[in-house]
Structure formats: structure tokens, C-alpha cells
Enzyme design. Structure first.
Site, PDB file in Angstrom:
ATOM      1  N   HIS A   4      44.752 -16.879   2.140  1.00  0.00           N
ATOM      2  CA  HIS A   4      43.759 -16.949   3.223  1.00  0.00           C
ATOM      3  C   HIS A   4      42.362 -16.495   2.832  1.00  0.00           C
ATOM      4  O   HIS A   4      41.453 -16.536   3.648  1.00  0.00           O
ATOM      5  CB  HIS A   4      44.243 -16.109   4.418  1.00  0.00           C
ATOM      6  CG  HIS A   4      45.574 -16.544   4.914  1.00  0.00           C
ATOM      7  ND1 HIS A   4      46.752 -15.965   4.484  1.00  0.00           N
ATOM      8  CD2 HIS A   4      45.925 -17.538   5.767  1.00  0.00           C
ATOM      9  CE1 HIS A   4      47.779 -16.573   5.069  1.00  0.00           C
ATOM     10  NE2 HIS A   4      47.306 -17.526   5.844  1.00  0.00           N
ATOM     11  N   GLY A  20      36.242  -8.808  14.361  1.00  0.00           N
ATOM     12  CA  GLY A  20      37.160  -9.897  14.693  1.00  0.00           C
ATOM     13  C   GLY A  20      36.513 -11.258  14.482  1.00  0.00           C
ATOM     14  O   GLY A  20      37.146 -12.197  13.986  1.00  0.00           O
ATOM     15  N   ARG A  24      30.122 -12.708  13.531  1.00  0.00           N
ATOM     16  CA  ARG A  24      29.612 -11.334  13.535  1.00  0.00           C
ATOM     17  C   ARG A  24      29.570 -10.799  12.103  1.00  0.00           C
ATOM     18  O   ARG A  24      28.679 -10.020  11.749  1.00  0.00           O
ATOM     19  CB  ARG A  24      30.495 -10.438  14.392  1.00  0.00           C
ATOM     20  CG  ARG A  24      30.380 -10.722  15.867  1.00  0.00           C
ATOM     21  CD  ARG A  24      29.707  -9.561  16.545  1.00  0.00           C
ATOM     22  NE  ARG A  24      29.392  -9.876  17.922  1.00  0.00           N
ATOM     23  CZ  ARG A  24      29.997  -9.336  18.963  1.00  0.00           C
ATOM     24  NH1 ARG A  24      30.968  -8.463  18.778  1.00  0.00           N
ATOM     25  NH2 ARG A  24      29.625  -9.639  20.177  1.00  0.00           N
ATOM     26  N   ARG A  43      39.443 -21.447   6.289  1.00  0.00           N
ATOM     27  CA  ARG A  43      39.706 -21.512   7.738  1.00  0.00           C
ATOM     28  C   ARG A  43      38.526 -21.034   8.575  1.00  0.00           C
ATOM     29  O   ARG A  43      38.709 -20.626   9.733  1.00  0.00           O
ATOM     30  CB  ARG A  43      40.949 -20.701   8.116  1.00  0.00           C
ATOM     31  CG  ARG A  43      42.236 -21.326   7.630  1.00  0.00           C
ATOM     32  CD  ARG A  43      43.432 -20.472   7.953  1.00  0.00           C
ATOM     33  NE  ARG A  43      44.621 -21.087   7.407  1.00  0.00           N
ATOM     34  CZ  ARG A  43      45.592 -21.635   8.155  1.00  0.00           C
ATOM     35  NH1 ARG A  43      45.494 -21.626   9.456  1.00  0.00           N
ATOM     36  NH2 ARG A  43      46.632 -22.173   7.581  1.00  0.00           N
ATOM     37  N   ARG A  87      37.573  -1.303  11.091  1.00  0.00           N
ATOM     38  CA  ARG A  87      37.422  -2.347  12.097  1.00  0.00           C
ATOM     39  C   ARG A  87      36.185  -2.043  12.924  1.00  0.00           C
ATOM     40  O   ARG A  87      35.976  -0.888  13.347  1.00  0.00           O
ATOM     41  CB  ARG A  87      38.675  -2.396  12.982  1.00  0.00           C
ATOM     42  CG  ARG A  87      38.468  -3.122  14.276  1.00  0.00           C
ATOM     43  CD  ARG A  87      39.735  -3.591  14.931  1.00  0.00           C
ATOM     44  NE  ARG A  87      39.550  -3.823  16.353  1.00  0.00           N
ATOM     45  CZ  ARG A  87      38.831  -4.829  16.882  1.00  0.00           C
ATOM     46  NH1 ARG A  87      38.222  -5.703  16.095  1.00  0.00           N
ATOM     47  NH2 ARG A  87      38.689  -4.966  18.183  1.00  0.00           N
ATOM     48  N   SER A  90      35.020  -4.870  19.761  1.00  0.00           N
ATOM     49  CA  SER A  90      34.818  -4.501  21.161  1.00  0.00           C
ATOM     50  C   SER A  90      36.143  -4.072  21.782  1.00  0.00           C
ATOM     51  O   SER A  90      37.215  -4.315  21.227  1.00  0.00           O
ATOM     52  CB  SER A  90      34.222  -5.685  21.930  1.00  0.00           C
ATOM     53  OG  SER A  90      35.099  -6.783  21.833  1.00  0.00           O
ATOM     54  N   GLU A 162      49.146  -9.652  32.434  1.00  0.00           N
ATOM     55  CA  GLU A 162      49.567  -9.731  33.834  1.00  0.00           C
ATOM     56  C   GLU A 162      50.582  -8.638  34.178  1.00  0.00           C
ATOM     57  O   GLU A 162      51.400  -8.795  35.072  1.00  0.00           O
ATOM     58  CB  GLU A 162      50.117 -11.129  34.112  1.00  0.00           C
ATOM     59  CG  GLU A 162      49.071 -12.182  33.765  1.00  0.00           C
ATOM     60  CD  GLU A 162      49.185 -13.461  34.521  1.00  0.00           C
ATOM     61  OE1 GLU A 162      50.032 -13.556  35.418  1.00  0.00           O
ATOM     62  OE2 GLU A 162      48.402 -14.388  34.204  1.00  0.00           O
ATOM     63  N   MET A 180      42.814  -5.241  20.393  1.00  0.00           N
ATOM     64  CA  MET A 180      43.992  -6.010  19.981  1.00  0.00           C
ATOM     65  C   MET A 180      44.307  -5.954  18.482  1.00  0.00           C
ATOM     66  O   MET A 180      45.063  -6.795  18.000  1.00  0.00           O
ATOM     67  CB  MET A 180      43.824  -7.471  20.432  1.00  0.00           C
ATOM     68  CG  MET A 180      43.647  -7.608  21.944  1.00  0.00           C
ATOM     69  SD  MET A 180      43.498  -9.312  22.510  1.00  0.00           S
ATOM     70  CE  MET A 180      45.137  -9.911  22.226  1.00  0.00           C
ATOM     71  N   ASP A 204      33.711  -4.352  28.211  1.00  0.00           N
ATOM     72  CA  ASP A 204      34.116  -4.636  29.592  1.00  0.00           C
ATOM     73  C   ASP A 204      34.943  -3.435  30.070  1.00  0.00           C
ATOM     74  O   ASP A 204      35.286  -2.578  29.265  1.00  0.00           O
ATOM     75  CB  ASP A 204      34.919  -5.943  29.679  1.00  0.00           C
ATOM     76  CG  ASP A 204      36.113  -5.950  28.742  1.00  0.00           C
ATOM     77  OD1 ASP A 204      35.937  -6.282  27.557  1.00  0.00           O
ATOM     78  OD2 ASP A 204      37.213  -5.586  29.186  1.00  0.00           O
ATOM     79  N   ARG A 217      24.854  -7.431  23.552  1.00  0.00           N
ATOM     80  CA  ARG A 217      25.990  -7.337  22.633  1.00  0.00           C
ATOM     81  C   ARG A 217      25.542  -7.117  21.202  1.00  0.00           C
ATOM     82  O   ARG A 217      26.159  -6.365  20.462  1.00  0.00           O
ATOM     83  CB  ARG A 217      26.863  -8.586  22.728  1.00  0.00           C
ATOM     84  CG  ARG A 217      27.685  -8.554  23.987  1.00  0.00           C
ATOM     85  CD  ARG A 217      28.499  -9.809  24.195  1.00  0.00           C
ATOM     86  NE  ARG A 217      29.061  -9.746  25.536  1.00  0.00           N
ATOM     87  CZ  ARG A 217      30.349  -9.580  25.802  1.00  0.00           C
ATOM     88  NH1 ARG A 217      31.208  -9.488  24.844  1.00  0.00           N
ATOM     89  NH2 ARG A 217      30.768  -9.513  27.044  1.00  0.00           N
TER      90      ARG A 217
HETATM   91  N1  ADE Z   1      38.533  -6.541  23.674  1.00  0.00           N
HETATM   92  C1  ADE Z   1      37.454  -6.372  24.464  1.00  0.00           C
HETATM   93  N2  ADE Z   1      37.822  -6.220  25.748  1.00  0.00           N
HETATM   94  C2  ADE Z   1      39.175  -6.295  25.770  1.00  0.00           C
HETATM   95  C3  ADE Z   1      40.138  -6.226  26.789  1.00  0.00           C
HETATM   96  N3  ADE Z   1      39.768  -6.046  28.046  1.00  0.00           N
HETATM   97  N4  ADE Z   1      41.440  -6.369  26.457  1.00  0.00           N
HETATM   98  C4  ADE Z   1      41.799  -6.563  25.176  1.00  0.00           C
HETATM   99  N5  ADE Z   1      40.929  -6.642  24.170  1.00  0.00           N
HETATM  100  C5  ADE Z   1      39.630  -6.506  24.457  1.00  0.00           C
END
Ligand code: ADE
Length: 234
Positions: A4, A20, A24, A43, A87, A90, A162, A180, A204, A217
Site C-alpha cells: 500500500h 486521516g 491534509r 490508492r 495521529r 479530528s 445508532e 476512529m 463536532d 478547520r
Molecule cells: N471524528 C470527528 N468527529 C467524529 C465523531 N463524531 N465520531 C467519530 N469520529 C469523529
């Protein structure tokens, strides 16, 4: 070359920053590094190597989620001998005390599952940051005057989650934010004896439902890059 990453051995620096988003990676390399060259386009997961204050640095996109990050981190560690992996990304805020734009330094990363799950089986391994990097990043963030929090985060497999009960339990247990990727990065660093840290900006918020405006951002992302570079070479 690996499956990769198209870089030759020696094209990747011992210190690797991992956003990620591959674009960026391009922006950060063009903005903060000197003598920058593109070392990976496989990729579209762009990677760049240059220097920062004379130190060689690679900035390589990780993609989103732990399966993707795991591919790049495994190859960076095992094939290119990366020693320090940070890393930069966000996260969603999970405490009232954490504001939009604030920086979170992830001391630990809780998770339901990572690509390392098959090794740990029933063990709840606690993936954690390298303390030296964490401490240096905290000093750099304070020196920059960026509101900063140090503590546990949650590495989720699901962006559109959910299961509100799970987020509620994370919030109840003092988790600062959700992203994540970090848990698998910390697992791999522990396994191969490397240094790792996640420096995150709150983009967020799961309680207030605020979101960072698009025009802010880039500025926030720049703060993270500078904190990560300062920590890597402290
Ligand atoms: N990265 C940025 N905001 C996130 C969120 N709300 N959930 C998962 N990963 C994120």
C-alpha cells in the site's frame, strides 16, 4: 515498496505524522515542512517526506477507521522502521467541559474492537499513548495557548452510531472525545516498541451538537501539526 505504500526504503522518516485525510497530509507537508517530496500516491493515500527544523519527517495519510490505519501503520513500522507515529485528526467532543476547537491529547483509547482483537481475545487490553510524547505535546499546546485536555478517548468503528446507550456510557465514564483510529495505532506501537500519540481537534460535539465551521478547520489543523512536530522532537 509495500502493498500500500510506494516509497523506497529510506524515503520514509523515523517520525511519521498520520492525518486521516490524504489532502491534509499534502497541505501539512506543503505548509510546515521544507524540501518536501511526495513519496506515496498508491490508492490516492498521499504521503510526503521533508524536514522540520532540520529533522526528517514523513506525513502519511491513514484513511478513516482502524482497518485502514492499521494497514499503513503496520507497513510504516514493519517495512520502513518508523519509530514515532503521531495521529493528527479530528474528534467529536463528549464532555461539557470540552469545547469546539479544543485540543485533546489521548492518554488512552477505549474501543469495542480493533484489528488487533484476534490477539487479545477476552483480554481488555488498555492501549495508551507514549508518556514522553504526551507530556511534550501538552507543554507545546500550553505554550501555544490552545485550550487542551488530556485523558481517555473512544475509538469507534462507526461514525453514524445508532447505539446512544454506548455513547452515554462513554460520557458517564469521563471519555473526552470520539474518533476512529487511535486505539489500533496505540496497540501497534505497544506491540512493536514504538512511540505513539493522538493529537485531536474537537470538530463536532455529541452533547451540544455544535460543529466547527469549515473556514476554521485549517487553522485548527495547523495547531495540531505544530503541536505534534514540537512533541516529536522535544
Ligand atoms: N471524528 C470527528 N468527529 C467524529 C465523531 N463524531 N465520531 C467519530 N469520529 C469523529
Amino acid at each position: 515498496m509495500t502493498i500500500h505504500i510506494g516509497a523506497k526504503k529510506g524515503d520514509i522518516a523515523p517520525t511519521v505524522l498520520m492525518p486521516g485525510d490524504p489532502y491534509r497530509a499534502k497541505w501539512a507537508a506543503e505548509t510546515f515542512l521544507q524540501d518536501t517530496r511526495c513519496i506515496n500516491e498508491v490508492r490516492g493515500m498521499l504521503g510526503f517526506t521533508g524536514t522540520w527544523n532540520g529533522h526528517p519527517v514523513t506525513i502519511q495519510g491513514s484513511g478513516m477507521g482502524m482497518p485502514s490505519l492499521s494497514i499503513y501503520a503496520n507497513e510504516l513500522i514493519k517495512d520502513y522502521d518508523a519509530q514515532t507515529l503521531i495521529r493528527i485528526g479530528s474528534c467529536g467532543g463528549m464532555q461539557e467541559s470540552v469545547g469546539i476547537r479544543d485540543v485533546i491529547l489521548a492518554m488512552t483509547a477505549s474501543t469495542l474492537s480493533t484489528p488487533s482483537r484476534g490477539i487479545f481475545k477476552e483480554l481488555n487490553f488498555a492501549p495508551c499513548a507514549d508518556y514522553g510524547l504526551l507530556s511534550a505535546a501538552h507543554g507545546a499546546a500550553i505554550a501555544k495557548g490552545v485550550p487542551t485536555h488530556v485523558g481517555g478517548i473512544y475509538s469507534s468503528d462507526v461514525f453514524y452510531d445508532e447505539r446512544p446507550d454506548l455513547n452515554e456510557q462513554m460520557i458517564r465514564h469521563g471519555i473526552l472525545g470520539v474518533e476512529m483510529e487511535a486505539a489500533e495505532l496505540y496497540n501497534l506501537a505497544a506491540r512493536y516498541g514504538r512511540r505513539a500519540l493522538a493529537v485531536l481537534t474537537v470538530s463536532d460535539h455529541l452533547i451540544t451538537h455544535e460543529a466547527l465551521p469549515a473556514q476554521d478547520r485549517e487553522r485548527s489543523f495547523g495547531d495540531m501539526v505544530e503541536i505534534a512536530l514540537a512533541a516529536a522532537f522535544a
